[in-house]
Design a protein around this motif. Structure first.
Motif, PDB file in Angstrom:
ATOM      1  N   LEU A 174       0.931  -1.448  -0.008  1.00 58.13           N
ATOM      2  CA  LEU A 174       0.123  -0.185  -0.128  1.00 58.13           C
ATOM      3  C   LEU A 174       0.635   1.251   0.113  1.00 58.13           C
ATOM      4  CD1 LEU A 174      -3.159   1.057   0.090  1.00 58.13           C
ATOM      5  CD2 LEU A 174      -2.372   0.759   2.558  1.00 58.13           C
ATOM      6  N   ASP A 175       0.503   2.340  -0.696  1.00 55.74           N
ATOM      7  CA  ASP A 175       1.045   3.624  -1.038  1.00 55.74           C
ATOM      8  C   ASP A 175       0.895   3.604   0.315  1.00 55.74           C
ATOM      9  OD1 ASP A 175       2.349   5.898  -1.301  1.00 55.74           O
ATOM     10  OD2 ASP A 175       0.185   6.575  -2.502  1.00 55.74           O
ATOM     11  N   PRO A 176       1.702   4.733   1.419  1.00 58.31           N
ATOM     12  CA  PRO A 176       1.690   5.188   2.633  1.00 58.31           C
ATOM     13  C   PRO A 176       1.286   6.671   2.386  1.00 58.31           C
ATOM     14  CG  PRO A 176       4.017   4.948   2.324  1.00 58.31           C
ATOM     15  CD  PRO A 176       3.383   4.480   0.918  1.00 58.31           C
ATOM     16  N   LEU A 177       1.018   7.448   1.211  1.00 61.69           N
ATOM     17  CA  LEU A 177      -0.145   8.583   0.834  1.00 61.69           C
ATOM     18  C   LEU A 177      -0.797   8.729   0.746  1.00 61.69           C
ATOM     19  CD1 LEU A 177       2.956  10.304  -0.756  1.00 61.69           C
ATOM     20  CD2 LEU A 177       2.236  10.507   2.003  1.00 61.69           C
ATOM     21  N   GLU A 232      14.354  -8.689  10.676  1.00 59.74           N
ATOM     22  CA  GLU A 232      14.761  -8.884   9.855  1.00 59.74           C
ATOM     23  C   GLU A 232      13.488  -7.739   9.307  1.00 59.74           C
ATOM     24  OE1 GLU A 232      17.060  -9.537   7.512  1.00 59.74           O
ATOM     25  OE2 GLU A 232      18.488 -10.275   9.108  1.00 59.74           O
ATOM     26  N   VAL A 233      13.886  -6.554   8.191  1.00 65.21           N
ATOM     27  CA  VAL A 233      12.610  -6.395   8.610  1.00 65.21           C
ATOM     28  C   VAL A 233      12.559  -5.579   6.481  1.00 65.21           C
ATOM     29  CG1 VAL A 233      12.540  -5.159  10.070  1.00 65.21           C
ATOM     30  CG2 VAL A 233      13.784  -3.810   8.252  1.00 65.21           C
ATOM     31  N   TYR A 234      11.861  -5.240   5.890  1.00 62.42           N
ATOM     32  CA  TYR A 234      11.053  -4.875   4.464  1.00 62.42           C
ATOM     33  C   TYR A 234      11.830  -3.913   3.865  1.00 62.42           C
ATOM     34  CZ  TYR A 234       9.012  -9.279   3.522  1.00 62.42           C
ATOM     35  OH  TYR A 234       8.854 -10.480   3.060  1.00 62.42           O
ATOM     36  N   VAL A 235      11.479  -2.258   4.438  1.00 56.42           N
ATOM     37  CA  VAL A 235      12.508  -1.330   4.499  1.00 56.42           C
ATOM     38  C   VAL A 235      12.651  -0.305   5.202  1.00 56.42           C
ATOM     39  CG1 VAL A 235      10.386  -1.269   2.057  1.00 56.42           C
ATOM     40  CG2 VAL A 235       9.397  -0.772   4.359  1.00 56.42           C
ATOM     41  N   TYR A 236      12.560  -0.870   6.538  1.00 58.12           N
ATOM     42  CA  TYR A 236      12.375   0.318   7.921  1.00 58.12           C
ATOM     43  C   TYR A 236      14.193   0.320   7.792  1.00 58.12           C
ATOM     44  CZ  TYR A 236      13.601   2.326  11.984  1.00 58.12           C
ATOM     45  OH  TYR A 236      13.480   2.999  13.198  1.00 58.12           O
ATOM     46  N   GLU A 252      12.989   6.762   0.969  1.00 56.61           N
ATOM     47  CA  GLU A 252      12.668   7.164   2.372  1.00 56.61           C
ATOM     48  C   GLU A 252      12.515   8.549   2.508  1.00 56.61           C
ATOM     49  OE1 GLU A 252      16.122   8.720   6.622  1.00 56.61           O
ATOM     50  OE2 GLU A 252      16.492   7.729   5.495  1.00 56.61           O
ATOM     51  N   THR A 253      11.295   9.392   3.101  1.00 57.26           N
ATOM     52  CA  THR A 253      11.580  10.730   2.713  1.00 57.26           C
ATOM     53  C   THR A 253      10.799  11.235   4.554  1.00 57.26           C
ATOM     54  OG1 THR A 253      10.192  12.457   1.956  1.00 57.26           O
ATOM     55  CG2 THR A 253       8.711  10.425   2.772  1.00 57.26           C
ATOM     56  N   ASP A 254      10.184  12.191   4.589  1.00 53.07           N
ATOM     57  CA  ASP A 254      10.151  12.797   6.312  1.00 53.07           C
ATOM     58  C   ASP A 254       8.755  13.263   5.544  1.00 53.07           C
ATOM     59  OD1 ASP A 254      10.592  14.268   8.874  1.00 53.07           O
ATOM     60  OD2 ASP A 254       9.161  15.469   7.490  1.00 53.07           O
ATOM     61  N   LEU A 255       8.236  12.655   6.399  1.00 52.15           N
ATOM     62  CA  LEU A 255       6.584  12.760   7.019  1.00 52.15           C
ATOM     63  C   LEU A 255       6.129  12.948   8.115  1.00 52.15           C
ATOM     64  CD1 LEU A 255       4.229  12.533   4.800  1.00 52.15           C
ATOM     65  CD2 LEU A 255       3.851  10.504   5.899  1.00 52.15           C
ATOM     66  N   GLY A 256       6.076  14.499   8.820  1.00 53.50           N
ATOM     67  CA  GLY A 256       4.999  14.577  10.485  1.00 53.50           C
ATOM     68  C   GLY A 256       6.502  14.780  10.963  1.00 53.50           C
ATOM     69  N   GLY A 257       7.402  14.812  10.187  1.00 58.33           N
ATOM     70  CA  GLY A 257       8.640  15.198  11.263  1.00 58.33           C
ATOM     71  C   GLY A 257       9.435  13.490  11.428  1.00 58.33           C
ATOM     72  N   ARG A 258       8.983  12.666  10.676  1.00 59.19           N
ATOM     73  CA  ARG A 258       8.882  11.093  11.211  1.00 59.19           C
ATOM     74  C   ARG A 258       9.478  10.132  10.262  1.00 59.19           C
ATOM     75  NH1 ARG A 258       8.036   8.856  16.136  1.00 59.19           N
ATOM     76  NH2 ARG A 258       9.756   7.493  15.649  1.00 59.19           N
ATOM     77  N   CYS A 263       8.956   0.983  -0.689  1.00 60.31           N
ATOM     78  CA  CYS A 263       9.556   0.553  -1.623  1.00 60.31           C
ATOM     79  C   CYS A 263       8.334   1.113  -3.034  1.00 60.31           C
ATOM     80  CB  CYS A 263       9.338  -0.557  -2.191  1.00 60.31           C
ATOM     81  SG  CYS A 263       9.975  -1.194  -3.607  1.00 60.31           S
ATOM     82  N   PRO A 264       8.891   2.308  -4.186  1.00 59.82           N
ATOM     83  CA  PRO A 264       8.217   3.155  -5.391  1.00 59.82           C
ATOM     84  C   PRO A 264       7.338   1.607  -6.018  1.00 59.82           C
ATOM     85  CG  PRO A 264      10.296   3.389  -5.379  1.00 59.82           C
ATOM     86  CD  PRO A 264      10.412   2.246  -3.919  1.00 59.82           C
TER      87      PRO A 264
END
Length: 271
Positions: A174-177, A232-236, A252-258, A263-264
């Motif tokens: 799912l797209d995070p946005l 073990e993680v996928y993207v973090y 990686e981007t900044d969203l809400g200060g975090r 994966c695009p």
């Protein structure tokens, strides 16, 4: 900031080591001395977690709940009896063990009514058997905020932090946005079920593992992940590294200060 599974493990450890039994309670640092004196010599009945909130129950008259929120730098350690080291806000001690609290965001003494007021602000905790996923769905379904923001809202999904947020969205492809009100009920049900599975596994294992068997280091012939968070993680925290599923570089981007990782290709942008 510790995620919910860490707080649940601490609650279990406090209960297992100290309850139900008499304890000495003190505040070597002095900032909790009045409250500690009220609890000193009472019985520690148990501890429980709601999201990132820890409540320790003492059999004391009046206010008897110690409410702890570790925040960004707080630490709660349990071990054998030893001399006090550093700035200890709260010390709980019995004949063989001590629990020392350092640097919490909150450490306060509450009545039953005050504790209920706190819980009224806390969202559904996927680790708890009494969690109400319907309440979380209603909040998500009426919001135009991005699902990546909503999952970090402790009034919606309690205990979910940056790691679980990134990983559960990847696993849902799912797209995070994506706005919350554009999610289908089936998609939300899948996210919630995955949070329940992953976070309860975190309580049992003491680390966050989110990859499927076919994506483990052993299965893929790759080196294990090296990170202080473990697991073990996928993207973090894998910015620029190839996605374990499709090979595309993780972003990686900044969203809400975090920091947000995704994966695009696997999590194509919502349209």
């Amino acid at each position: 900031m510790p995620e919910g599974h860490v707080i649940h493990r601490l609650a279990d450890e406090l209960t297992g080591v100290f309850a139900p039994g008499p304890v000495a309670v003190s505040s070597p640092q002095g900032r909790f001395s009045v409250e500690a004196a009220h609890l000193d010599g009472t019985v520690l009945a148990g501890a429980e977690a709601w999201g990132k909130h820890l409540f320790v129950d003492f059999r004391a008259p009046g206010a008897h709940w110690v409410h702890i929120h570790l925040g960004l730098i707080g630490r709660l350690t349990v071990g054998p009896v030893s001399p006090v080291q550093g700035q200890v806000r709260l010390r709980i001690e019995n004949a063989g063990s001590v629990a020392d609290l350092r640097g919490p965001q909150w450490c306060r003494l509450l009545t039953d009514e005050e504790r209920q007021a706190v819980l009224a602000t806390v969202g559904a905790d996927p680790i708890r058997e009494d969690a109400d996923p319907e309440r979380a769905w209603r909040a998500v379904h009426r919001s135009t905020r991005a699902i990546a923001v909503l999952l970090m809202d402790q009034g919606i999904t309690a205990g979910v932090g940056n790691i679980y947020r990134a990983e559960v969205l990847f696993r849902a492809r799912l797209d995070p946005l994506t706005p919350g009100n554009r999610l289908t009920r089936a998609t939300w049900n899948g996210i919630w079920a995955d949070l329940v599975t992953l976070m309860r596994r975190g309580v049992a294992d003491g680390r966050i593992d989110t990859v499927a068997p076919e994506h483990t280091p052993e299965a893929m012939g790759r080196a294990p992940r090296v990170d202080r968070h473990g697991g073990e993680v996928y993207v973090y925290r894998r910015r620029g590294q190839p996605c374990l599923v499709c090979g595309t570089a993780v972003r990686e981007t900044d969203l809400g200060g975090r920091h947000l990782f995704w994966c695009p290709r696997c999590q194509r942008r919502h349209r």
